[in-house]
Design a protein around this motif. Structure first.
Motif, PDB file in Angstrom:
ATOM      1  N   GLY A 265       2.215  -5.177   4.453  1.00 46.52           N
ATOM      2  CA  GLY A 265       2.489  -4.051   3.569  1.00 46.52           C
ATOM      3  C   GLY A 265       3.237  -4.462   2.315  1.00 46.52           C
ATOM      4  N   PRO A 266       4.406  -5.124   2.451  1.00 48.32           N
ATOM      5  CA  PRO A 266       5.128  -5.596   1.264  1.00 48.32           C
ATOM      6  C   PRO A 266       4.319  -6.575   0.408  1.00 48.32           C
ATOM      7  N   VAL A 267       3.580  -7.490   1.063  1.00 45.98           N
ATOM      8  CA  VAL A 267       2.767  -8.449   0.299  1.00 45.98           C
ATOM      9  C   VAL A 267       1.727  -7.713  -0.542  1.00 45.98           C
ATOM     10  N   SER A 268       1.017  -6.789   0.081  1.00 44.89           N
ATOM     11  CA  SER A 268       0.011  -6.015  -0.647  1.00 44.89           C
ATOM     12  C   SER A 268       0.646  -5.196  -1.767  1.00 44.89           C
ATOM     13  N   GLY A 269       1.792  -4.557  -1.465  1.00 52.43           N
ATOM     14  CA  GLY A 269       2.451  -3.741  -2.477  1.00 52.43           C
ATOM     15  C   GLY A 269       2.899  -4.553  -3.678  1.00 52.43           C
TER      16      GLY A 269
ATOM     17  N   ILE B 105       6.094   0.917  -4.177  1.00 50.48           N
ATOM     18  CA  ILE B 105       6.833   1.826  -3.292  1.00 50.48           C
ATOM     19  C   ILE B 105       6.030   2.131  -2.037  1.00 50.48           C
ATOM     20  N   SER B 106       4.716   2.320  -2.182  1.00 51.01           N
ATOM     21  CA  SER B 106       3.902   2.634  -1.005  1.00 51.01           C
ATOM     22  C   SER B 106       3.846   1.452  -0.046  1.00 51.01           C
ATOM     23  N   GLY B 107       3.857   0.223  -0.581  1.00 53.06           N
ATOM     24  CA  GLY B 107       3.867  -0.951   0.288  1.00 53.06           C
ATOM     25  C   GLY B 107       5.116  -1.001   1.151  1.00 53.06           C
ATOM     26  N   MET B 108       6.280  -0.746   0.535  1.00 52.45           N
ATOM     27  CA  MET B 108       7.537  -0.735   1.289  1.00 52.45           C
ATOM     28  C   MET B 108       7.626   0.481   2.204  1.00 52.45           C
TER      29      MET B 108
ATOM     30  N   ALA C 143      -2.955  -0.267  -2.866  1.00 53.24           N
ATOM     31  CA  ALA C 143      -1.956  -1.009  -2.085  1.00 53.24           C
ATOM     32  C   ALA C 143      -2.061  -0.718  -0.597  1.00 53.24           C
ATOM     33  N   ILE C 144      -2.346   0.523  -0.225  1.00 53.09           N
ATOM     34  CA  ILE C 144      -2.371   0.897   1.185  1.00 53.09           C
ATOM     35  C   ILE C 144      -3.671   0.476   1.866  1.00 53.09           C
ATOM     36  N   THR C 145      -4.787   0.602   1.180  1.00 57.31           N
ATOM     37  CA  THR C 145      -6.085   0.321   1.807  1.00 57.31           C
ATOM     38  C   THR C 145      -6.233  -1.149   2.162  1.00 57.31           C
ATOM     39  N   VAL C 146      -5.592  -2.032   1.402  1.00 56.77           N
ATOM     40  CA  VAL C 146      -5.692  -3.473   1.670  1.00 56.77           C
ATOM     41  C   VAL C 146      -5.158  -3.830   3.062  1.00 56.77           C
ATOM     42  N   PRO C 147      -3.905  -3.462   3.424  1.00 53.88           N
ATOM     43  CA  PRO C 147      -3.448  -3.780   4.783  1.00 53.88           C
ATOM     44  C   PRO C 147      -4.126  -2.937   5.862  1.00 53.88           C
ATOM     45  N   VAL C 148      -4.549  -1.710   5.533  1.00 53.53           N
ATOM     46  CA  VAL C 148      -5.257  -0.887   6.528  1.00 53.53           C
ATOM     47  C   VAL C 148      -6.515  -1.606   7.006  1.00 53.53           C
ATOM     48  N   ALA C 149      -7.261  -2.181   6.067  1.00 55.54           N
ATOM     49  CA  ALA C 149      -8.497  -2.886   6.427  1.00 55.54           C
ATOM     50  C   ALA C 149      -8.211  -4.066   7.347  1.00 55.54           C
ATOM     51  N   SER C 150      -7.136  -4.806   7.082  1.00 54.05           N
ATOM     52  CA  SER C 150      -6.827  -5.963   7.922  1.00 54.05           C
ATOM     53  C   SER C 150      -6.319  -5.532   9.285  1.00 54.05           C
TER      54      SER C 150
END
Length: 538
Positions: A143-147, A368-371, A426-433
């Motif tokens: 999450g933080p990395v993507s954000g 902010i959404s990543g954190m 930002a959110i869709t990137v970690p959701v997919a993984s």
């Protein structure tokens, strides 16, 4: 110390690679700066709005070829993908520069489309190389990395726009030249220094604090850019000081790898061996959460395990994620691609402020959404798609505000759309993984990114292009057209607001379907945190 630094076991190497990744993202938003020079192309090439919008679609179609980068991301070195991206950007934007600077006659329309397509694909190569490497290097902090990475990507538009305004008085020709040269140089540096490094047992002890540092630096940069934008016109001296200050702020993240070289020379060797980052049983080396199961390997994997692209496409979750992503990024891209014309329709002569506002607030949405998503998972087991649902409602509100077109509505709309567009990315990137694993992540990521050209074509090329031309009047000489007034885009905004409400429903459905998965991720994070505390106290 130098030999220790060169070792791939050194934390300094991993963090230096992350700094390079940040720099690449800070220059990889060149594809979203079309509004800064689109009017020059429209005038020189004598285009109507539909033709101009189709040029913006062409740059986004280049992202569709990112599937090729995804296919080779597990077969070729990351450095090769970055070099390809550098060359494509140099050609794509470099070929437009002599046209806009009027050093040569305008190229045929189809050739400009090809060069824009090359420029768009260069961004995809950069993003694929950076995200795949960093998501694997920092698996417990996706999450933080993507954000952070997507946040710097959002700031990229403002960085290019403000630097161009400060150094070159926002001349479109000089702006295109920077788009061609600077990303190419940064990519070549990253090709040398960025590499995939397996996680170690000591990683989790420092990562959380360091990511907070990166977030703080990024926010300072965003506020610095915002202050420059809202402070009005500036003289040459102030502009030069601003440019120097911005470059210094972009260099600050280098303190992290320097810290590990100077202050922690003994941390080069990981005496504890490889990290046990994922405490539920796993059968593959991936970031996916693997459920205990004795099913046959040939059976369809469950959500949380590694999926091939074919296996992922067989699930309804992948299609819900794909379509909801289209609803969010398609509407956002329509606004980004048409901000210049939208501002002119409402009587603004200088629209660069809206472009920068969208970029800067897009950054805040991403960072902010990543954190926040990571915090909500850790504390409440809140499914990450829930934040996407919230962003869809805010995006719909932004479209309604711009449709009403009261004084200052474009300022408010630009901010809301920027925030929500940033959250989606930002959110869709970690959701997919988290749903489909990291083993085939490069290809899965680029399949999702097909929504960018598809959304650009549907909402910007077709919807906004046709509806604008239907309201526009032809110029006196019969060449080109223009439209003035809030009616030019009102119907476009109403349709996009409706689309966002539909996307909200899809995101809520995905959040409900993945509730159990995020509960397991929540439990793992709690256990890992407890384990890290126990280890540090020994």
């Amino acid at each position: 110390m130098v030999l220790g630094f060169l070792s791939s076991a050194s934390p300094a190497v991993k963090w230096l690679g992350f700094v390079c990744a940040v720099w690449v993202q800070a220059v990889a938003g060149n594809n979203d700066t079309f509004s800064n020079y689109s009017d020059a192309l429209k005038s020189l090439m004598v285009l109507n709005q539909l033709q101009l919008n189709n040029l913006s679609v062409a740059k986004d179609v280049g992202k569709a070829f990112g599937i090729l980068a995804g296919l080779v991301s597990d077969k070729l070195p990351i450095s090769i993908i970055l070099i390809v991206g550098a060359v494509e950007g140099l050609l794509g934007y470099g070929a437009q520069w002599p046209v806009v600077s009027q050093k040569i006659r305008p190229l045929p329309y189809w050739q400009v489309c090809i060069f824009l397509c090359l420029g768009g694909n260069s961004t995809t190569c950069m993003n694929t190389a950076i995200l795949v490497t960093c998501m694997r290097n920092f698996r417990t902090n996706q999450g933080p990395v993507s954000g952070i990475l997507k946040g710097y990507l959002a700031l990229s538009t403002a960085i290019f726009t403000d630097l161009s305004a400060a150094l070159f008085s926002a001349k479109p020709s000089a702006f295109l030249l920077t788009l061609a040269i600077i990303p190419a140089i940064v990519c070549l540096v990253a090709a040398i220094l960025l590499r995939e490094i397996p996680p170690t047992a000591n990683d989790a002890k420092d990562q959380s604090v360091i990511f907070h540092f990166f977030n703080v630096v990024a926010m300072i940069i965003a506020l610095y850019l915002l202050a420059y934008d809202i402070s009005g016109s500036h003289g040459h001296l102030i502009s030069s000081i601003f440019a120097a200050g911005l470059l210094f702020l972009l260099a600050i993240p280098l303190f992290v790898p320097v810290y590990f070289i100077v202050a922690k020379p003994t941390s080069v060797v990981d005496v504890e061996g490889p990290a046990s980052e994922f405490l539920l049983p796993q059968n593959e080396e991936s970031g996916a959460i693997v459920e205990e199961a004795n099913e046959d390997k040939k059976h369809q994997p469950v959500i949380g395990e590694d999926h091939t692209i074919v296996e992922a496409m067989r699930t309804s979750d992948s299609w819900i994620l794909f379509v909801s992503f289209l609803c969010g990024v398609g509407t956002g891209m329509c606004v980004l691609n048409n901000l210049g014309r939208m501002g002119q329709a409402l009587g603004y002569n200088d629209v660069s402020i809206f472009i920068s506002l969208t970029s800067i607030w897009g950054f805040f949405g991403r960072i902010i959404s990543g954190m926040a998503s990571e915090y909500c998972i850790e504390k409440k087991a809140t499914p990450r798609p829930m934040l996407n649902a919230v962003s869809q409602i805010l995006m719909a509100a932004g479209c309604v505000v711009m449709a009403v077109a009261f004084p200052g509505s474009l300022y408010i709309g630009s901010i809301l759309v920027g925030i929500c567009y940033g959250v989606r990315l930002a959110i869709t990137v970690p959701v997919a993984s988290e749903l489909f694993g990291l083993k085939y992540y490069g290809l899965l990521y680029n399949i999702l990114m097909l929504n960018l050209p598809l959304g650009s074509f549907l909402f910007s090329g077709l919807l906004a292009g046709y509806l604008y031309d239907a309201q526009a009047t032809t110029s006196i000489d019969g060449v080109g057209n223009s439209c003035l007034g809030p009616h030019c885009y009102r119907l476009v905004f109403i349709i996009m607001a409706t689309t966002c409400v539909f996307g909200f429903g899809l995101d809520m459905l995905l959040a409900l379907r993945t509730k159990n998965l995020y509960l397991k991720i929540h439990e793992i994070k709690k256990f890992n945190k407890y384990n890290a505390r126990s280890t540090s106290s020994m």
